[in-house]
Scaffold this active site. Structure first.
Site, mmCIF file in Angstrom:
data_model
loop_
_atom_site.group_PDB
_atom_site.id
_atom_site.type_symbol
_atom_site.label_atom_id
_atom_site.label_comp_id
_atom_site.label_asym_id
_atom_site.label_seq_id
_atom_site.Cartn_x
_atom_site.Cartn_y
_atom_site.Cartn_z
ATOM 1 N N LYS A 25 0.843 -1.206 0.000
ATOM 2 C CA LYS A 25 0.000 0.000 0.000
ATOM 3 C C LYS A 25 0.875 1.252 0.000
ATOM 4 C CE LYS A 25 -3.741 -2.524 2.159
ATOM 5 N NZ LYS A 25 -4.332 -3.052 3.389
ATOM 6 N N GLN B 249 -4.292 -1.708 9.594
ATOM 7 C CA GLN B 249 -4.243 -3.028 8.985
ATOM 8 C C GLN B 249 -4.867 -4.065 9.927
ATOM 9 O OE1 GLN B 249 -3.076 -3.751 5.774
ATOM 10 N NE2 GLN B 249 -3.945 -5.767 6.188
ATOM 11 N N ASP C 286 -11.042 2.989 4.373
ATOM 12 C CA ASP C 286 -11.494 1.596 4.225
ATOM 13 C C ASP C 286 -13.020 1.528 4.122
ATOM 14 O OD1 ASP C 286 -9.529 -0.373 4.065
ATOM 15 O OD2 ASP C 286 -9.125 -0.359 6.211
#
Ligand code: NDP
Length: 297
Positions: free
Chosen positions: A52, A96, A119
């Site tokens: 990422k 994460q 997200d």
């Protein structure tokens, strides 16, 4: 002929559009930034986070990364999120998952400011998605929607079956497909581990999205001729390779591609789209936070 849906190519086009958005933002004095937070020593999570960060660099998004000892108290993670929420130079925050057992995942998801929740997992953003007023669509289902669009696969009026009902894939995927909006208007069935007659449901679908986390779960014998098959699964299976394993999807590609009208491969299908849509959400966040219009891809 079965069409192979090229996720790498569609993701590259999205990244290029995101780079243009970064230019627009920069011209207005805004440098978009994504903060990743890792509280794990799982090698897979470490790899995901570094990918990422690399993606950010490629499109001109500034990357910030915070690592927290997995044995540290949960408060250290919460405090880190609070700090990132307050920072002007951080447009998006990604914690994460999974987090260690002593950390409450729900608290983490609620702690990230909804405006920085790239997200799309904060309850406010989940609610907005369901209500048809999405701010950030979760990256994987959004990526699937973009793939269907890129290949002119009509969702309107289509019978769609989503196999899996997780908060990160199955549920938001179904919610996108039922929206009265472009990329939606599908008659959508969600299957899960308690579903009866799953084969029958999958067999009647024009579009199948497989997200069960079971290697080769959907095979050609289950599919309707000409169906579009989107394989979200990424499963590690033992294999005679250098690493001792290989990554396979939830769809048995060989048999499914004999029957499907269009199909995503693993790797090279949904995976690259998930990564690209995170960048998309980050520039969208920066634009919203600084009131700059960006032409999202
Ligand atoms: P989860 O394990 O959270 O969810 C799996 C879902 O599949 C659950 O809803 C479960 O049902 C359902 N399921 C399990 N067994 C069956 C069965 N026998 N029949 C029908 N349904 C079943 O997984 P995720 O949603 O997080 O991920 C799914 C897959 O997608 C994984 O392989 C994951 O690695 C991959 N993935 C890929 C991404 C990408 O970018 N390509 C991103 C995210 C995930 P129940 O709710 O009843 O338990």
């Amino acid at each position: 002929m079965t069409e192979v849906i090229d996720g790498e190519a569609v993701a590259a086009a999205i990244r290029s559009g995101v780079s243009d958005c970064v230019e627009t933002l920069t011209a207005s004095g805004v440098r978009p930034g994504l903060a990743t937070v890792l509280m794990s020593d799982d090698p897979a999570s470490e790899t995901y986070v570094s990918m990422k960060q690399r993606d950010c660099e490629e499109v001109g998004i500034e990357g910030f990364h915070v690592e927290i000892d997995p044995d540290a108290p949960a408060s250290e993670l919460y405090d880190t999120i609070d700090d990132l929420n307050d920072r002007e130079d951080v447009s998006g925050i990604l914690v994460q998952l999974p987090v260690p057992d002593h950390v409450d995942k729900r608290t983490v998801l609620r702690r990230v400011a909804p405006e920085k929740d790239v997200d799309g997992f904060h309850p406010e953003n989940v609610g907005r998605l369901v209500a048809g007023d999405a701010r950030f669509k979760p990256c994987t289902p959004h990526g699937v929607q973009k793939l269907l669009d890129a290949y002119d696969i009509e969702t309107e009026g289509a019978d769609a079956v989503v196999v899996g009902r997780s908060d990160i894939v199955g549920k938001p995927m179904a919610n996108l497909l039922i929206q009265k909006a472009p990329g939606g208007n599908a008659t959508t069935t969600v299957c899960h581990s308690r579903t009866r007659n799953l084969e029958e449901k999958v067999g009647s679908a024009d579009i199948v999205v497989a997200a069960a986390g079971i290697p080769g779960f959907v095979d050609g014998s289950m599919l309707k001729e000409g169906a579009t098959v989107i394989d979200v699964g990424i499963n590690k299976v033992d294999a005679d390779t250098e690493k001792g394993y290989e990554l396979v999807g939830d769809v048995d590609y060989d048999s499914a591609s004999e029957v499907a009208g269009a199909i995503t491969p693993v790797p090279g299908g949904v995976g690259p789209m998930t990564r690209a849509m995170l960048l998309y959400n980050t520039v969208k966040a920066a634009g919203l936070q600084h009131d700059v219009d960006v032409d999202l891809p």
